[in-house]
Design a protein around this motif. Structure first.
Motif, PDB file in Angstrom:
ATOM      1  N   CYS A 266      -2.072  -2.205   0.866  1.00 20.14           N
ATOM      2  CA  CYS A 266      -0.637  -2.399   1.070  1.00 20.14           C
ATOM      3  C   CYS A 266      -0.107  -1.745   2.335  1.00 20.14           C
ATOM      4  CB  CYS A 266       0.140  -1.897  -0.144  1.00 20.14           C
ATOM      5  SG  CYS A 266       0.315  -0.118  -0.202  1.00 20.14           S
TER       6      CYS A 266
ATOM      7  N   CYS B 276      -3.348   4.131  -1.331  1.00 18.98           N
ATOM      8  CA  CYS B 276      -2.207   4.983  -1.649  1.00 18.98           C
ATOM      9  C   CYS B 276      -2.238   5.409  -3.116  1.00 18.98           C
ATOM     10  CB  CYS B 276      -0.896   4.287  -1.295  1.00 18.98           C
ATOM     11  SG  CYS B 276      -0.518   2.835  -2.280  1.00 18.98           S
TER      12      CYS B 276
ATOM     13  N   CYS C  62      -3.149   2.583   3.435  1.00 16.41           N
ATOM     14  CA  CYS C  62      -3.777   1.913   2.308  1.00 16.41           C
ATOM     15  C   CYS C  62      -4.399   0.572   2.725  1.00 16.41           C
ATOM     16  CB  CYS C  62      -2.730   1.688   1.222  1.00 16.41           C
ATOM     17  SG  CYS C  62      -3.332   0.793  -0.211  1.00 16.41           S
TER      18      CYS C  62
ATOM     19  N   CYS D 285      -3.692   0.141  -6.217  1.00  9.58           N
ATOM     20  CA  CYS D 285      -4.056  -0.608  -5.004  1.00  9.58           C
ATOM     21  C   CYS D 285      -5.578  -0.684  -4.862  1.00  9.58           C
ATOM     22  CB  CYS D 285      -3.448   0.030  -3.758  1.00  9.58           C
ATOM     23  SG  CYS D 285      -1.747  -0.488  -3.450  1.00  9.58           S
TER      24      CYS D 285
END
Ligand code: ZN
Lengths: 99, 292
Positions: free
Chosen positions: A11, A30, A8, A34
């Motif tokens: 994150c 993800c 991701c 996000c």
């Protein structure tokens, strides 16, 4: 913009499989939260710096708070942020004064 | 453990989570990211990690404390906690207006525990709790709720204004979670979700790794700070230590007796998410009073 390919962009998680375009570039996230958060962050940095595009955003921390540096050429713009975990909206965005 | 859904085995749970994670469901993905791992692993490995998470040797009470510290008092403490170190009038008013709604729900949740439990120690505990938080004991010992309203008044915000202001959407969302849990949850889950939050004011957390206290105790001696503000902050500061420890002990005892550890953990983690939203709403509300 330089981002990870298999994790991701925000994150660094390898879970999920959500692709979205940010500034015309397809990126892996993800989940949609996000993706939304990443987009808000990029747009906010561009708004505050007046930069048209970013080369990279270095991100440290996690959902409890992140410290970031947006990079463009030799310049860096540092800031602290926190997202709404349900919507990806920006809750906190504080520029960090460069020393 | 994740979404409140119970599974008989860890591999069934792993299968369930993997299915949702594959479709990028934020709830399941974030839960994995925060609690288990950000690395993609297969079903067998995940099942082992889930079992380790659920059965780790620490007691439920100390897990709750550690989780709370990591969430709100870690290296990047929650922005509300940072703001409360040396609070401005705006921060305190945001606290008053949003927290009022929290305390109203608090009483409903406590009442729900009383309605559902058959244990006398729990009934007594929650009655005391309602008296302290909401009822009060005459003019010598006003309730926490009353002290909150007085703090608002001392800062120039009439209680009628506080009471007639609707909660912000983030507080509303959090209240919905607690209300739903109070209605449908087991009383041990409700207790964990509520009393675990009182750790916010537990000044002993610093000894267990918290990076700061709820506020800088020097405020309590500061002559520039109105008495009503000190009274409210002092109440939480002095009362909540023993109070929250006692509740956690009850949660631990009954979670074990009823075999509810997994559900209690899940409810607690969700409650921390709700609380995080509510703390953000306090800050958001505070901004309304910044220039005023
Ligand atoms: Zn992510």
């Amino acid at each position: 913009m330089k981002v990870r390919e298999a994790a991701c962009a925000l994150c660094n998680s390898e879970w999920g499989d959500h692709w979205e375009e940010v500034d015309g570039q397809r990126m892996f996230f993800c989940c949609w939260v996000c993706a939304r958060a990443f987009d808000h962050m990029v747009q906010e940095v561009k708004r505050r710096t007046g930069w048209e595009a970013l080369d990279e955003v270095k991100i440290e921390g996690d959902y409890r708070g992140r410290e970031c540096a947006a990079i463009r050429g030799a310049e860096a713009y540092r800031f602290r942020l926190r997202f709404d975990p349900e919507t990806g909206e920006l809750l906190v965005f504080e520029p960090i004064a460069s020393v | 453990m994740v979404c409140g859904r119970s599974s008989d085995t860890y591999s069934a749970l792993a299968e369930h989570i993997l299915k949702w994670a594959a479709s990028s469901d934020p709830g399941h993905v974030m839960w994995l990211n925060r609690n288990i791992t950000k690395q993609k692993v297969g079903e067998e490995e995940l099942s082992g990690l889930l079992e380790a998470f659920a059965t780790d040797a620490t007691t439920l009470a100390s897990w709750m404390k550690q989780t709370f510290i990591e969430r709100f008092y870690g290296p990047r403490p929650h922005p509300f906690v940072r703001a409360l170190q040396r609070p401005t009038r705006a921060t305190l008013l945001g606290y008053v207006v949003e927290h009022q709604h929290f305390l109203r729900q608090w009483v409903r949740s406590a009442a729900s525990v009383i309605a559902k439990t058959d244990r006398r120690d729990v009934t007594s505990y929650e009655i005391d709790n309602i008296v302290t938080e909401f009822g009060g004991q005459g003019s010598d010992a006003p309730a926490h709720y009353e002290l909150l309203l007085r703090m608002g008044e001392a800062l120039g915000l009439p209680r009628e204004d506080v009471l007639s202001t609707s909660p912000l959407p983030r507080t509303k969302q959090a209240l919905n979670f607690w209300a739903k849990l109070a209605e449908r949850g087991h009383w041990v889950e409700i207790m964990a979700a509520m009393h675990g939050l009182e750790l916010i004011a537990n000044r002993d957390l610093v000894e267990e790794g918290a990076s700061m206290r709820y506020f800088d105790p020097a405020i309590l001696k500061d002559e520039a700070v109105p008495e009503a503000v000190k009274d409210f902050l002092r109440e939480g500061y002095e009362a909540d230590v023993a109070h929250s420890e006692e509740a956690l002990a009850l949660v631990e005892k009954y979670a074990k007796e009823f075999g509810l550890q997994d559900r209690v953990r899940a409810a607690y983690l969700q409650s921390l998410d709700a609380f995080d939203l509510h703390l953000n709403a306090r800050l958001e509300r505070g901004r309304d009073y910044e220039s005023a």
